[in-house]
Scaffold this motif. Structure first.
Motif, mmCIF file in Angstrom:
data_model
loop_
_atom_site.group_PDB
_atom_site.id
_atom_site.type_symbol
_atom_site.label_atom_id
_atom_site.label_comp_id
_atom_site.label_asym_id
_atom_site.label_seq_id
_atom_site.Cartn_x
_atom_site.Cartn_y
_atom_site.Cartn_z
ATOM 1 N N ARG A 1 -21.874 1.831 -44.151
ATOM 2 C CA ARG A 1 -20.925 2.194 -43.096
ATOM 3 C C ARG A 1 -19.480 2.061 -43.572
ATOM 4 N NH1 ARG A 1 -24.791 -0.458 -39.955
ATOM 5 N NH2 ARG A 1 -23.603 -2.407 -40.020
ATOM 6 N N LYS A 2 -19.249 1.192 -44.544
ATOM 7 C CA LYS A 2 -17.901 1.007 -45.080
ATOM 8 C C LYS A 2 -17.524 2.093 -46.091
ATOM 9 C CE LYS A 2 -17.582 -4.041 -44.776
ATOM 10 N NZ LYS A 2 -17.367 -5.275 -45.571
ATOM 11 N N GLY A 3 -18.469 2.926 -46.490
ATOM 12 C CA GLY A 3 -18.224 3.944 -47.519
ATOM 13 C C GLY A 3 -16.958 4.761 -47.319
ATOM 14 N N PRO A 4 -16.755 5.363 -46.129
ATOM 15 C CA PRO A 4 -15.538 6.162 -45.923
ATOM 16 C C PRO A 4 -14.254 5.339 -46.046
ATOM 17 C CG PRO A 4 -17.177 6.710 -44.265
ATOM 18 C CD PRO A 4 -17.686 5.501 -45.009
ATOM 19 N N VAL A 5 -14.277 4.110 -45.562
ATOM 20 C CA VAL A 5 -13.100 3.242 -45.655
ATOM 21 C C VAL A 5 -12.843 2.876 -47.118
ATOM 22 C CG1 VAL A 5 -12.168 0.971 -45.035
ATOM 23 C CG2 VAL A 5 -13.370 2.344 -43.324
ATOM 24 N N LEU A 6 -13.899 2.556 -47.844
ATOM 25 C CA LEU A 6 -13.749 2.222 -49.261
ATOM 26 C C LEU A 6 -13.150 3.401 -50.024
ATOM 27 C CD1 LEU A 6 -17.152 0.396 -49.894
ATOM 28 C CD2 LEU A 6 -14.926 -0.646 -49.416
ATOM 29 N N LEU A 7 -13.623 4.595 -49.731
ATOM 30 C CA LEU A 7 -13.109 5.797 -50.383
ATOM 31 C C LEU A 7 -11.632 5.999 -50.058
ATOM 32 C CD1 LEU A 7 -13.710 8.387 -52.028
ATOM 33 C CD2 LEU A 7 -14.249 9.484 -49.865
ATOM 34 N N ARG A 8 -11.282 5.842 -48.800
ATOM 35 C CA ARG A 8 -9.892 6.034 -48.377
ATOM 36 C C ARG A 8 -8.958 5.014 -49.056
ATOM 37 N NH1 ARG A 8 -10.957 7.124 -43.458
ATOM 38 N NH2 ARG A 8 -11.071 5.003 -42.701
ATOM 39 N N ILE A 9 -9.379 3.754 -49.085
ATOM 40 C CA ILE A 9 -8.539 2.727 -49.715
ATOM 41 C C ILE A 9 -8.490 2.933 -51.226
ATOM 42 C CG2 ILE A 9 -8.210 0.257 -50.112
ATOM 43 C CD1 ILE A 9 -9.596 -0.222 -47.393
ATOM 44 N N ALA A 10 -9.613 3.285 -51.824
ATOM 45 C CA ALA A 10 -9.645 3.515 -53.279
ATOM 46 C C ALA A 10 -8.683 4.626 -53.673
ATOM 47 C CB ALA A 10 -11.059 3.848 -53.736
ATOM 48 N N SER A 11 -8.507 5.608 -52.806
ATOM 49 C CA SER A 11 -7.593 6.714 -53.124
ATOM 50 C C SER A 11 -6.150 6.252 -53.235
ATOM 51 C CB SER A 11 -7.709 7.823 -52.074
ATOM 52 O OG SER A 11 -7.125 7.429 -50.847
ATOM 53 N N THR A 12 -5.830 5.091 -52.664
ATOM 54 C CA THR A 12 -4.466 4.555 -52.744
ATOM 55 C C THR A 12 -4.270 3.696 -53.983
ATOM 56 O OG1 THR A 12 -4.879 2.494 -51.536
ATOM 57 C CG2 THR A 12 -4.344 4.453 -50.219
ATOM 58 N N GLY A 13 -5.363 3.228 -54.561
ATOM 59 C CA GLY A 13 -5.285 2.355 -55.732
ATOM 60 C C GLY A 13 -4.965 0.910 -55.401
ATOM 61 N N ALA A 14 -5.040 0.541 -54.130
ATOM 62 C CA ALA A 14 -4.694 -0.812 -53.687
ATOM 63 C C ALA A 14 -5.881 -1.759 -53.862
ATOM 64 C CB ALA A 14 -4.244 -0.795 -52.234
ATOM 65 N N VAL A 15 -5.916 -2.448 -54.990
ATOM 66 C CA VAL A 15 -7.027 -3.350 -55.309
ATOM 67 C C VAL A 15 -7.142 -4.462 -54.265
ATOM 68 C CG1 VAL A 15 -7.949 -4.988 -57.011
ATOM 69 C CG2 VAL A 15 -6.911 -2.853 -57.768
ATOM 70 N N ASP A 16 -6.021 -5.058 -53.867
ATOM 71 C CA ASP A 16 -6.074 -6.169 -52.924
ATOM 72 C C ASP A 16 -6.610 -5.740 -51.558
ATOM 73 O OD1 ASP A 16 -3.763 -4.674 -52.489
ATOM 74 O OD2 ASP A 16 -2.507 -6.411 -52.037
ATOM 75 N N ALA A 17 -6.178 -4.587 -51.059
ATOM 76 C CA ALA A 17 -6.674 -4.093 -49.766
ATOM 77 C C ALA A 17 -8.156 -3.754 -49.858
ATOM 78 C CB ALA A 17 -5.880 -2.870 -49.323
ATOM 79 N N LEU A 18 -8.565 -3.181 -50.960
ATOM 80 C CA LEU A 18 -9.971 -2.835 -51.156
ATOM 81 C C LEU A 18 -10.822 -4.097 -51.251
ATOM 82 C CD1 LEU A 18 -11.939 -0.500 -51.463
ATOM 83 C CD2 LEU A 18 -11.355 -0.406 -53.882
ATOM 84 N N ALA A 19 -10.343 -5.097 -51.976
ATOM 85 C CA ALA A 19 -11.071 -6.362 -52.090
ATOM 86 C C ALA A 19 -11.229 -7.010 -50.721
ATOM 87 C CB ALA A 19 -10.359 -7.302 -53.052
#
Length: 94
Positions: A45-63
């Motif tokens: 269920r987190k897949g779309p959110v992970l993809l969206r955050i990964a597109s920004t390159g923000a490691v801390d937000a993704l973690a």
């Protein structure tokens, strides 16, 4: 007089590729190990959110998204997962 017809590009391949990226990212977030082929329901269920955050390159937000809201920060394991997810994103969008 006839009007020229312009071919509309098929959006399905792009959507399918992003769905595959989401699945790979969710699996990394859930934890990769031998024999495991897909993420748990929660991480899927987190897949779309992970993809969206990964597109920004923000490691801390993704973690933080991987660790979940019950944590006040992020752990080392989730930072490593976030780094891997961003690598997957960059590889998949080239």
């Amino acid at each position: 007089m006839s009007t020229p017809h312009t071919a509309v590009p098929d959006a399905a391949p792009a959507a399918e590729e992003f769905a595959k990226l989401e699945q790979r990212m969710a699996l990394v977030a859930c934890g990769v190990r031998d024999g495991k082929t897909q993420a748990c329901d929660s991480h899927q269920r987190k897949g779309p959110v992970l993809l969206r955050i990964a597109s920004t390159g923000a490691v801390d937000a993704l973690a933080m998204a991987i660790c979940g809201s019950e944590h006040r920060g992020w752990c080392t394991a989730c930072v490593e997962k976030a780094t891997e997810i961003i690598r997957i994103y960059n590889e998949g969008t080239q």
